[in-house]
Write a protein that holds these residues in place. Sequence first.
Motif, PDB file in Angstrom:
ATOM      1  N   GLY A 148     -42.776   1.927  22.682  1.00 46.02           N
ATOM      2  CA  GLY A 148     -43.247   2.998  23.202  1.00 46.02           C
ATOM      3  C   GLY A 148     -44.528   2.384  24.286  1.00 46.02           C
ATOM      4  N   ILE A 149     -45.290   2.563  23.125  1.00 42.04           N
ATOM      5  CA  ILE A 149     -46.164   2.530  24.106  1.00 42.04           C
ATOM      6  C   ILE A 149     -47.184   1.047  24.327  1.00 42.04           C
ATOM      7  CG2 ILE A 149     -48.755   2.212  23.163  1.00 42.04           C
ATOM      8  CD1 ILE A 149     -48.450   4.753  21.981  1.00 42.04           C
ATOM      9  N   LEU A 150     -46.324   0.521  23.411  1.00 42.76           N
ATOM     10  CA  LEU A 150     -46.481  -1.512  23.935  1.00 42.76           C
ATOM     11  C   LEU A 150     -46.480  -2.074  25.084  1.00 42.76           C
ATOM     12  CD1 LEU A 150     -46.449  -2.812  20.038  1.00 42.76           C
ATOM     13  CD2 LEU A 150     -48.143  -2.844  21.290  1.00 42.76           C
ATOM     14  N   ALA A 151     -44.982  -1.274  25.554  1.00 40.60           N
ATOM     15  CA  ALA A 151     -44.260  -1.572  26.284  1.00 40.60           C
ATOM     16  C   ALA A 151     -44.847  -1.373  27.852  1.00 40.60           C
ATOM     17  CB  ALA A 151     -42.697  -0.481  26.440  1.00 40.60           C
ATOM     18  N   GLY A 152     -45.962  -0.474  27.671  1.00 41.41           N
ATOM     19  CA  GLY A 152     -46.802  -0.768  29.001  1.00 41.41           C
ATOM     20  C   GLY A 152     -48.065  -0.832  29.178  1.00 41.41           C
ATOM     21  N   GLN A 153     -47.843  -1.888  27.998  1.00 36.91           N
ATOM     22  CA  GLN A 153     -49.333  -2.798  27.703  1.00 36.91           C
ATOM     23  C   GLN A 153     -49.570  -4.209  28.707  1.00 36.91           C
ATOM     24  OE1 GLN A 153     -52.066  -1.359  26.588  1.00 36.91           O
ATOM     25  NE2 GLN A 153     -50.441  -0.117  26.377  1.00 36.91           N
ATOM     26  N   SER A 154     -50.487  -4.628  29.368  1.00 32.63           N
ATOM     27  CA  SER A 154     -50.607  -5.794  29.871  1.00 32.63           C
ATOM     28  C   SER A 154     -50.054  -7.136  29.152  1.00 32.63           C
ATOM     29  CB  SER A 154     -51.516  -5.791  30.853  1.00 32.63           C
ATOM     30  OG  SER A 154     -52.583  -5.615  29.943  1.00 32.63           O
ATOM     31  N   PHE A 155     -50.128  -6.589  27.759  1.00 37.35           N
ATOM     32  CA  PHE A 155     -50.411  -7.886  26.929  1.00 37.35           C
ATOM     33  C   PHE A 155     -49.055  -7.848  26.002  1.00 37.35           C
ATOM     34  CE2 PHE A 155     -52.849  -4.444  24.534  1.00 37.35           C
ATOM     35  CZ  PHE A 155     -52.310  -4.409  23.845  1.00 37.35           C
ATOM     36  N   ILE A 156     -48.703  -8.898  25.400  1.00 39.20           N
ATOM     37  CA  ILE A 156     -47.746  -9.135  25.381  1.00 39.20           C
ATOM     38  C   ILE A 156     -47.753  -8.865  23.306  1.00 39.20           C
ATOM     39  CG2 ILE A 156     -44.964 -10.931  24.094  1.00 39.20           C
ATOM     40  CD1 ILE A 156     -45.284 -10.315  27.118  1.00 39.20           C
ATOM     41  N   SER A 157     -47.207  -8.235  22.788  1.00 38.46           N
ATOM     42  CA  SER A 157     -47.249  -8.069  21.068  1.00 38.46           C
ATOM     43  C   SER A 157     -46.261  -8.703  20.497  1.00 38.46           C
ATOM     44  CB  SER A 157     -48.002  -6.444  20.891  1.00 38.46           C
ATOM     45  OG  SER A 157     -47.652  -6.044  21.644  1.00 38.46           O
ATOM     46  N   SER A 158     -46.813  -8.352  18.896  1.00 41.26           N
ATOM     47  CA  SER A 158     -45.207  -8.368  18.149  1.00 41.26           C
ATOM     48  C   SER A 158     -45.370  -7.653  16.642  1.00 41.26           C
ATOM     49  CB  SER A 158     -45.229 -10.142  17.732  1.00 41.26           C
ATOM     50  OG  SER A 158     -45.456 -10.856  17.537  1.00 41.26           O
ATOM     51  N   LEU A 159     -44.050  -7.210  16.333  1.00 44.18           N
ATOM     52  CA  LEU A 159     -44.557  -6.574  14.764  1.00 44.18           C
ATOM     53  C   LEU A 159     -43.367  -6.516  14.251  1.00 44.18           C
ATOM     54  CD1 LEU A 159     -42.501  -3.699  15.627  1.00 44.18           C
ATOM     55  CD2 LEU A 159     -43.894  -2.837  16.924  1.00 44.18           C
ATOM     56  N   ASN A 160     -43.665  -6.024  13.431  1.00 42.29           N
ATOM     57  CA  ASN A 160     -42.668  -6.917  12.102  1.00 42.29           C
ATOM     58  C   ASN A 160     -43.271  -5.953  10.565  1.00 42.29           C
ATOM     59  OD1 ASN A 160     -40.068  -7.751  10.776  1.00 42.29           O
ATOM     60  ND2 ASN A 160     -41.909  -9.883  10.403  1.00 42.29           N
ATOM     61  N   GLY A 161     -42.142  -5.331   9.952  1.00 40.97           N
ATOM     62  CA  GLY A 161     -42.357  -4.790   8.921  1.00 40.97           C
ATOM     63  C   GLY A 161     -41.402  -5.349   7.921  1.00 40.97           C
ATOM     64  N   ASP A 162     -41.818  -4.601   6.623  1.00 40.69           N
ATOM     65  CA  ASP A 162     -40.124  -4.969   5.630  1.00 40.69           C
ATOM     66  C   ASP A 162     -39.451  -5.279   5.312  1.00 40.69           C
ATOM     67  OD1 ASP A 162     -39.359  -2.572   5.265  1.00 40.69           O
ATOM     68  OD2 ASP A 162     -40.319  -1.863   3.740  1.00 40.69           O
ATOM     69  N   ALA A 163     -38.989  -6.087   4.062  1.00 39.37           N
ATOM     70  CA  ALA A 163     -36.949  -6.122   4.575  1.00 39.37           C
ATOM     71  C   ALA A 163     -36.172  -5.189   5.317  1.00 39.37           C
ATOM     72  CB  ALA A 163     -36.782  -6.217   3.235  1.00 39.37           C
ATOM     73  N   SER A 164     -36.684  -3.811   4.874  1.00 34.28           N
ATOM     74  CA  SER A 164     -35.596  -2.494   5.029  1.00 34.28           C
ATOM     75  C   SER A 164     -35.199  -2.307   6.517  1.00 34.28           C
ATOM     76  CB  SER A 164     -36.259  -1.169   4.615  1.00 34.28           C
ATOM     77  OG  SER A 164     -36.480   0.412   4.398  1.00 34.28           O
ATOM     78  N   ILE A 165     -37.136  -2.480   6.895  1.00 38.98           N
ATOM     79  CA  ILE A 165     -37.265  -2.079   8.435  1.00 38.98           C
ATOM     80  C   ILE A 165     -36.357  -2.866   9.303  1.00 38.98           C
ATOM     81  CG2 ILE A 165     -39.353  -2.543  10.258  1.00 38.98           C
ATOM     82  CD1 ILE A 165     -38.926  -0.301   9.282  1.00 38.98           C
ATOM     83  N   GLN A 166     -36.713  -4.631   8.445  1.00 37.29           N
ATOM     84  CA  GLN A 166     -35.401  -5.677   8.979  1.00 37.29           C
ATOM     85  C   GLN A 166     -34.521  -5.865   9.233  1.00 37.29           C
ATOM     86  OE1 GLN A 166     -37.508  -9.453   8.235  1.00 37.29           O
ATOM     87  NE2 GLN A 166     -39.797  -8.808   7.597  1.00 37.29           N
ATOM     88  N   LYS A 167     -34.146  -4.204   8.971  1.00 38.67           N
ATOM     89  CA  LYS A 167     -32.242  -3.921   8.978  1.00 38.67           C
ATOM     90  C   LYS A 167     -32.230  -2.975   9.639  1.00 38.67           C
ATOM     91  CE  LYS A 167     -31.732  -6.178   4.276  1.00 38.67           C
ATOM     92  NZ  LYS A 167     -31.897  -5.560   2.823  1.00 38.67           N
ATOM     93  N   ARG A 168     -33.081  -1.768  10.353  1.00 36.39           N
ATOM     94  CA  ARG A 168     -33.476  -1.209  11.159  1.00 36.39           C
ATOM     95  C   ARG A 168     -32.776  -0.972  12.738  1.00 36.39           C
ATOM     96  NH1 ARG A 168     -36.730   3.996   8.219  1.00 36.39           N
ATOM     97  NH2 ARG A 168     -35.749   4.793   9.317  1.00 36.39           N
ATOM     98  N   PRO A 169     -32.172  -0.606  12.942  1.00 38.61           N
ATOM     99  CA  PRO A 169     -31.706  -0.515  14.462  1.00 38.61           C
ATOM    100  C   PRO A 169     -32.430  -0.736  15.060  1.00 38.61           C
ATOM    101  CG  PRO A 169     -30.766   1.233  13.471  1.00 38.61           C
ATOM    102  CD  PRO A 169     -30.662   1.006  12.547  1.00 38.61           C
ATOM    103  N   MET A 170     -32.741  -1.483  16.539  1.00 46.21           N
ATOM    104  CA  MET A 170     -33.729  -1.125  17.222  1.00 46.21           C
ATOM    105  C   MET A 170     -33.116  -1.108  18.662  1.00 46.21           C
ATOM    106  SD  MET A 170     -36.831  -0.491  15.386  1.00 46.21           S
ATOM    107  CE  MET A 170     -36.362  -0.369  13.747  1.00 46.21           C
ATOM    108  N   GLY A 171     -31.854  -1.804  19.133  1.00 40.61           N
ATOM    109  CA  GLY A 171     -31.254  -1.814  19.784  1.00 40.61           C
ATOM    110  C   GLY A 171     -31.072  -0.281  20.928  1.00 40.61           C
ATOM    111  N   ARG A 172     -31.756   0.542  19.881  1.00 41.83           N
ATOM    112  CA  ARG A 172     -31.339   1.999  20.007  1.00 41.83           C
ATOM    113  C   ARG A 172     -33.029   2.281  21.226  1.00 41.83           C
ATOM    114  NH1 ARG A 172     -30.931   5.482  15.045  1.00 41.83           N
ATOM    115  NH2 ARG A 172     -28.918   5.103  15.382  1.00 41.83           N
ATOM    116  N   ILE A 173     -33.741   1.284  21.130  1.00 48.19           N
ATOM    117  CA  ILE A 173     -34.616   1.251  21.917  1.00 48.19           C
ATOM    118  C   ILE A 173     -35.412   0.727  22.846  1.00 48.19           C
ATOM    119  CG2 ILE A 173     -36.648   2.867  20.668  1.00 48.19           C
ATOM    120  CD1 ILE A 173     -37.707   0.133  19.580  1.00 48.19           C
ATOM    121  N   ILE A 174     -34.480  -1.019  22.131  1.00 50.16           N
ATOM    122  CA  ILE A 174     -34.998  -2.069  23.514  1.00 50.16           C
ATOM    123  C   ILE A 174     -33.651  -1.252  24.791  1.00 50.16           C
ATOM    124  CG2 ILE A 174     -33.577  -4.339  23.600  1.00 50.16           C
ATOM    125  CD1 ILE A 174     -34.110  -4.857  20.955  1.00 50.16           C
TER     126      ILE A 174
END
Length: 426
Positions: A99-125
Amino acid sequence: MAITKVKSLKGEITVPGDKSISHRGVMFGAISEGTTELTGFLDGADCRSTIDCFKAMGIDISQEADHVIIHGKGLHGLSAPKEMLDVGNSGTTTRLISGILAGQSFISSLNGDASIQKRPMGRIITPLTQMGAHIRSIKDNGCAPLEIGGAPLKAIHYDSPVASAQVKSCVLLAGLYADGVTSVTEPVVSRNHTELMLSGFGADIKSEGLTASIVGGPKLVGQKIAVPGDISSAAYFIVAGLICPNSDLLIKNVNTNPTRAGIIKIAQDMGGNIELLNERIVSGEPVADIHVTTSDLHGCEVSGEIIPALIDEIPVIAVMAACASGTTVIKDAAELKVKESDRIATVTENLKAMGCDITPTEDGMIINGGKPLHGTTVNTHLDHRIAMSFAIAALIAEGETTFDNEECCSISYPTFFETLNQIINK
């Protein structure tokens, strides 16, 4: 690590700082002006991930154990990170920082461990896209890694299909960067730490019924925050004190915010001897000492509006239900499937292995309690809440219980086994 049956549990303990408040204190301090000081901070792996992400965006943060100082740079003071942000195992970090990154002027990317890579992010997208944010799942599967930011945001009213403090907080934090009023309506009220804390930092934020609203563009000012003990960590010892024989425990300085403290009500509904002492308000949050003694428990139904207030405690509630007479039905908890593990499956697997009569359902489980439990090797699935819940079950199980991985407890409670050993009377 092996645990055997105990004769009793006795003593006074404290539990680590509230995980939700620790995360938010770092985040809100980073986008505020001036200094924020956190005492009682949870020095666990998840919260360290949040610190590392904001350090990577140019925020000066110093930490000595549970004392953290954040030198904020205001709403627009973050710098583009040189590398992909690493959120580790932390769903809270992932969804709130988005939510914070969405309001920045720059593009960033984030990632996490194998568990995070399976958790649903469509609910914030979905809501962030509605606000005009640039956000995408890099692998186009609705999960991390995510690419975010670089777009002006517009205020929206979002009807969230899930009661989730992470989704609500993500949208409200993006709302800081939008013109006008951004609001979120949930099907059931979820935990409200974001609303309480952001108000303390100076945001114009209010809650009415199922809707929380925030006005964009505030000046946030650094605060001093005393972080109370985490009720999700206290929950293991609440249950332990209720199910173990001849037990008498006092768990001091615990956050009893009613949007989080559903386990207290369920323990009482099951006949638990549990009382709140020395009730007070600390840094805007209700806090108490929790006294529990051995209890004759009976089954109950766990469902409906209380579920968001105890979703992280359901694994240990299931252990409590296994020790209660009669049947406990847990339902309306399909969210368990998308936690660090599928907690419907992992709770069922391990309680069955200990001799419990338990049946999984689509949105919970049915537990016929009162059968004696026996030791097993717990398959944690690297899920901290599974490991700790079954450490509590082991206290009343015949024989020896071992774990395929107890180190995962460090995600939220690095000193869990030390605290447990303090109160065990063999």
